[in-house]
Motif scaffolding. Structure first.
Motif, PDB file in Angstrom:
ATOM      1  N   ALA A  25     109.451  73.382  80.814  1.00 45.81           N
ATOM      2  CA  ALA A  25     109.267  74.396  79.781  1.00 45.81           C
ATOM      3  C   ALA A  25     107.888  74.258  79.157  1.00 45.81           C
ATOM      4  CB  ALA A  25     110.339  74.270  78.700  1.00 45.81           C
ATOM      5  N   VAL A  26     107.227  75.396  78.954  1.00 51.34           N
ATOM      6  CA  VAL A  26     105.935  75.463  78.264  1.00 51.34           C
ATOM      7  C   VAL A  26     106.179  76.160  76.934  1.00 51.34           C
ATOM      8  CG1 VAL A  26     103.589  76.370  78.334  1.00 51.34           C
ATOM      9  CG2 VAL A  26     104.671  75.545  80.439  1.00 51.34           C
ATOM     10  N   PHE A  27     105.672  75.587  75.855  1.00 53.74           N
ATOM     11  CA  PHE A  27     105.984  76.139  74.539  1.00 53.74           C
ATOM     12  C   PHE A  27     104.934  75.711  73.528  1.00 53.74           C
ATOM     13  CE2 PHE A  27     107.997  72.128  75.281  1.00 53.74           C
ATOM     14  CZ  PHE A  27     107.764  71.401  74.127  1.00 53.74           C
ATOM     15  N   ALA A  28     104.886  76.409  72.425  1.00 53.59           N
ATOM     16  CA  ALA A  28     103.981  76.063  71.329  1.00 53.59           C
ATOM     17  C   ALA A  28     104.683  75.084  70.402  1.00 53.59           C
ATOM     18  CB  ALA A  28     103.581  77.316  70.565  1.00 53.59           C
ATOM     19  N   GLY A  29     104.008  73.968  70.115  1.00 55.26           N
ATOM     20  CA  GLY A  29     104.587  72.978  69.225  1.00 55.26           C
ATOM     21  C   GLY A  29     105.036  71.748  69.976  1.00 55.26           C
ATOM     22  N   ALA A  30     106.011  71.049  69.425  1.00 53.93           N
ATOM     23  CA  ALA A  30     106.539  69.834  70.036  1.00 53.93           C
ATOM     24  C   ALA A  30     108.021  69.744  69.708  1.00 53.93           C
ATOM     25  CB  ALA A  30     105.804  68.603  69.527  1.00 53.93           C
ATOM     26  N   PHE A  31     108.721  68.862  70.398  1.00 53.51           N
ATOM     27  CA  PHE A  31     110.139  68.691  70.119  1.00 53.51           C
ATOM     28  C   PHE A  31     110.530  67.250  70.413  1.00 53.51           C
ATOM     29  CE2 PHE A  31     112.019  68.054  74.247  1.00 53.51           C
ATOM     30  CZ  PHE A  31     111.118  68.638  75.124  1.00 53.51           C
ATOM     31  N   ALA A  32     111.710  66.891  69.953  1.00 56.88           N
ATOM     32  CA  ALA A  32     112.272  65.580  70.260  1.00 56.88           C
ATOM     33  C   ALA A  32     113.713  65.791  70.709  1.00 56.88           C
ATOM     34  CB  ALA A  32     112.221  64.672  69.031  1.00 56.88           C
ATOM     35  N   GLY A  33     114.129  65.033  71.682  1.00 50.47           N
ATOM     36  CA  GLY A  33     115.497  65.150  72.149  1.00 50.47           C
ATOM     37  C   GLY A  33     115.829  63.979  73.055  1.00 50.47           C
TER      38      GLY A  33
ATOM     39  N   HIS B 222     107.911  65.139  76.713  1.00 54.03           N
ATOM     40  CA  HIS B 222     106.949  66.238  76.678  1.00 54.03           C
ATOM     41  C   HIS B 222     105.535  65.681  76.621  1.00 54.03           C
ATOM     42  CE1 HIS B 222     106.975  65.452  72.303  1.00 54.03           C
ATOM     43  NE2 HIS B 222     105.787  66.045  72.288  1.00 54.03           N
ATOM     44  N   GLN B 223     104.578  66.518  77.000  1.00 59.64           N
ATOM     45  CA  GLN B 223     103.170  66.144  76.896  1.00 59.64           C
ATOM     46  C   GLN B 223     102.370  67.347  76.423  1.00 59.64           C
ATOM     47  OE1 GLN B 223     102.541  65.821  81.448  1.00 59.64           O
ATOM     48  NE2 GLN B 223     100.499  66.325  80.673  1.00 59.64           N
ATOM     49  N   LEU B 224     101.314  67.088  75.686  1.00 58.15           N
ATOM     50  CA  LEU B 224     100.429  68.153  75.253  1.00 58.15           C
ATOM     51  C   LEU B 224      99.539  68.558  76.417  1.00 58.15           C
ATOM     52  CD1 LEU B 224      99.374  66.871  71.714  1.00 58.15           C
ATOM     53  CD2 LEU B 224     101.166  68.509  72.299  1.00 58.15           C
ATOM     54  N   ILE B 225      99.433  69.866  76.660  1.00 57.04           N
ATOM     55  CA  ILE B 225      98.629  70.353  77.784  1.00 57.04           C
ATOM     56  C   ILE B 225      97.561  71.346  77.336  1.00 57.04           C
ATOM     57  CG2 ILE B 225     100.402  69.981  79.531  1.00 57.04           C
ATOM     58  CD1 ILE B 225     101.163  72.907  79.307  1.00 57.04           C
ATOM     59  N   GLY B 226      97.479  71.621  76.045  1.00 56.70           N
ATOM     60  CA  GLY B 226      96.453  72.541  75.583  1.00 56.70           C
ATOM     61  C   GLY B 226      96.530  72.766  74.092  1.00 56.70           C
ATOM     62  N   GLU B 227      95.660  73.618  73.613  1.00 56.56           N
ATOM     63  CA  GLU B 227      95.622  73.986  72.194  1.00 56.56           C
ATOM     64  C   GLU B 227      95.418  75.484  72.093  1.00 56.56           C
ATOM     65  OE1 GLU B 227      92.155  73.069  69.586  1.00 56.56           O
ATOM     66  OE2 GLU B 227      93.631  71.821  68.505  1.00 56.56           O
TER      67      GLU B 227
ATOM     68  N   ILE C  17     109.710  69.281  91.480  1.00 52.44           N
ATOM     69  CA  ILE C  17     109.398  69.430  90.058  1.00 52.44           C
ATOM     70  C   ILE C  17     108.065  68.770  89.734  1.00 52.44           C
ATOM     71  CG2 ILE C  17     110.137  68.824  87.712  1.00 52.44           C
ATOM     72  CD1 ILE C  17     113.000  69.181  88.587  1.00 52.44           C
ATOM     73  N   VAL C  18     107.793  67.634  90.364  1.00 53.14           N
ATOM     74  CA  VAL C  18     106.506  66.954  90.159  1.00 53.14           C
ATOM     75  C   VAL C  18     105.358  67.865  90.562  1.00 53.14           C
ATOM     76  CG1 VAL C  18     105.040  65.060  90.964  1.00 53.14           C
ATOM     77  CG2 VAL C  18     107.430  64.616  90.368  1.00 53.14           C
ATOM     78  N   ARG C  19     105.509  68.563  91.690  1.00 53.57           N
ATOM     79  CA  ARG C  19     104.441  69.451  92.157  1.00 53.57           C
ATOM     80  C   ARG C  19     104.248  70.624  91.193  1.00 53.57           C
ATOM     81  NH1 ARG C  19     103.538  69.052  97.842  1.00 53.57           N
ATOM     82  NH2 ARG C  19     103.827  66.855  98.414  1.00 53.57           N
ATOM     83  N   VAL C  20     105.346  71.218  90.725  1.00 53.23           N
ATOM     84  CA  VAL C  20     105.232  72.349  89.807  1.00 53.23           C
ATOM     85  C   VAL C  20     104.661  71.890  88.472  1.00 53.23           C
ATOM     86  CG1 VAL C  20     106.501  74.163  88.574  1.00 53.23           C
ATOM     87  CG2 VAL C  20     107.096  73.613  90.944  1.00 53.23           C
ATOM     88  N   HIS C  21     105.067  70.713  88.016  1.00 49.03           N
ATOM     89  CA  HIS C  21     104.506  70.116  86.797  1.00 49.03           C
ATOM     90  C   HIS C  21     102.987  70.016  86.924  1.00 49.03           C
ATOM     91  CE1 HIS C  21     103.154  66.742  84.282  1.00 49.03           C
ATOM     92  NE2 HIS C  21     104.217  66.931  83.509  1.00 49.03           N
ATOM     93  N   ALA C  22     102.510  69.483  88.052  1.00 47.87           N
ATOM     94  CA  ALA C  22     101.068  69.339  88.261  1.00 47.87           C
ATOM     95  C   ALA C  22     100.381  70.696  88.339  1.00 47.87           C
ATOM     96  CB  ALA C  22     100.814  68.546  89.549  1.00 47.87           C
ATOM     97  N   ALA C  23     101.059  71.679  88.922  1.00 50.40           N
ATOM     98  CA  ALA C  23     100.490  73.025  89.022  1.00 50.40           C
ATOM     99  C   ALA C  23     100.304  73.643  87.639  1.00 50.40           C
ATOM    100  CB  ALA C  23     101.387  73.914  89.883  1.00 50.40           C
ATOM    101  N   ILE C  24     101.269  73.437  86.746  1.00 47.53           N
ATOM    102  CA  ILE C  24     101.169  73.978  85.386  1.00 47.53           C
ATOM    103  C   ILE C  24     100.000  73.343  84.648  1.00 47.53           C
ATOM    104  CG2 ILE C  24     102.307  74.088  83.130  1.00 47.53           C
ATOM    105  CD1 ILE C  24     104.976  74.318  84.648  1.00 47.53           C
ATOM    106  N   VAL C  25      99.886  72.011  84.733  1.00 42.75           N
ATOM    107  CA  VAL C  25      98.769  71.328  84.083  1.00 42.75           C
ATOM    108  C   VAL C  25      97.447  71.854  84.625  1.00 42.75           C
ATOM    109  CG1 VAL C  25      97.614  69.108  83.797  1.00 42.75           C
ATOM    110  CG2 VAL C  25     100.099  69.256  83.567  1.00 42.75           C
ATOM    111  N   GLY C  26      97.362  72.012  85.952  1.00 43.37           N
ATOM    112  CA  GLY C  26      96.140  72.514  86.562  1.00 43.37           C
ATOM    113  C   GLY C  26      95.795  73.915  86.115  1.00 43.37           C
TER     114      GLY C  26
END
Length: 313
Positions: free
Chosen positions: A153-161, A166-171, A289-298
């Motif tokens: 999931a990509v979203f604005a802000g942060a969460f805990a659960g 989660h990791q920050l990927i932008g501003e 999922i690892v590949r898609v995760h890396a694609a989103i960061v890229g």
């Protein structure tokens, strides 16, 4: 009630259950699984016997899950994910993922700005993966991930659960959109011009936004004439009017390029916000999922660089 032994259950039934829950119909599940519809219907009858529940009931739009099916869905999906992860261990350097679907939660501003780019990137990095975009936002994302409704999931802000990471990927920042034909070709709006115009608000609540909060702090107000929950409707709401919409800059840039709406800086100082990606803790054992995760960061890194390059020119 007799206790059911796992030896007596065809484990392929759980793949049918997952497909029915996610596709909402036997015919669509059959297409997804490359099965006949009669085979899917037969599997559903057996599932109903196993769980002593109807599981899915027919509605005007297909099959809707019962309360028992909703309870079972995250458990079944997690079990299947573990099976997929075990296969990934056997083939850690997989080059093809045909038949895999990865669900990515994001609000439509991210989908508008990066959705197509992500499809193209995933096609290169994880051939065969089918992306499923699901609408989400920061207030519901943790529950959606925990309940197996999405893989990333990509979203604005942060969460805990519990069990989530989660990791920050932008501003993110904000910009304004207006109909260029209703503007005098200037590249900015003054604060007074900004507040004198009618506003279209994009908000899940539909009442107050960050713009209202900042304006209130400097003793000013704006007039909101309409609100919507979807960024995609903005071109239709703004064209031919003098209204203005203040939205995340990444979406404003993409919509401006696609529609010809004028992109202007926001005349008030709005705070930047973090953009994060979340996932279940054990998801990174799945190579797809690892590949898609890396694609989103890229995609986020490439988007930031492209915007900076455009500013320098």
């Amino acid at each position: 009630m007799n206790r059911i032994n796992i030896d007596d259950v065809d484990l392929n039934l759980f793949k049918v259950f997952e497909a029915l829950a996610e596709e909402g119909g036997a015919s669509r599940a059959a297409i997804r699984l490359n099965m006949t519809q009669s085979a899917v219907s037969a599997a559903l009858r057996r599932l109903r016997e196993v769980f002593s529940d109807a599981l899915f009931v027919r509605t005007g739009r297909g099959l809707a899950p019962t309360s028992r099916a909703k309870e079972l869905k995250p458990i079944v999906s997690e079990a299947l994910d573990r099976c997929r992860q075990s296969l990934a261990i056997a083939s850690p350097e997989a080059t093809s993922f045909h038949g895999r679907s990865i669900s990515v939660g994001m609000s439509d501003d991210f989908e508008i700005a990066l959705g197509r780019q992500l499809i193209e990137t995933v096609a290169r990095m994880a051939p065969g993966v089918r992306l499923i975009y699901r609408q989400t936002h920061s207030q519901i994302v943790s529950d959606a991930l925990a309940n197996q409704e999405m893989d990333l999931a990509v979203f604005a802000g942060a969460f805990a659960g519990r069990g989530l990471r989660h990791q920050l990927i932008g501003e993110g920042s904000y910009a304004c959109l207006i109909d260029a034909t209703q503007h005098k070709k200037r590249r900015t709006l003054s604060v007074d011009e900004f507040t004198s115009r009618a506003h279209v608000l994009v908000s899940s609540g539909g009442v107050v936004g960050i713009v209202d909060e900042v304006l209130a702090a400097i003793g000013k107000r704006r007039t909101v004439i309409a609100s919507t929950t979807h960024f995609a409707s903005l071109p239709h709401l703004l064209k031919g009017t003098k209204a203005v919409a203040t939205i995340p800059e990444h979406a404003a840039v993409a919509i401006s390029r696609m529609t010809g709406l004028a992109l202007l800086p926001c005349p008030i100082d709005l705070p930047k916000y973090p953009v994060a990606m979340g996932w279940r803790s054990n998801a990174m054992r799945d190579a797809a999922i690892v590949r898609v995760h890396a694609a989103i960061v890229g995609c986020f890194e490439a988007s930031v660089l492209r915007l900076l390059g455009g500013d320098e020119r």
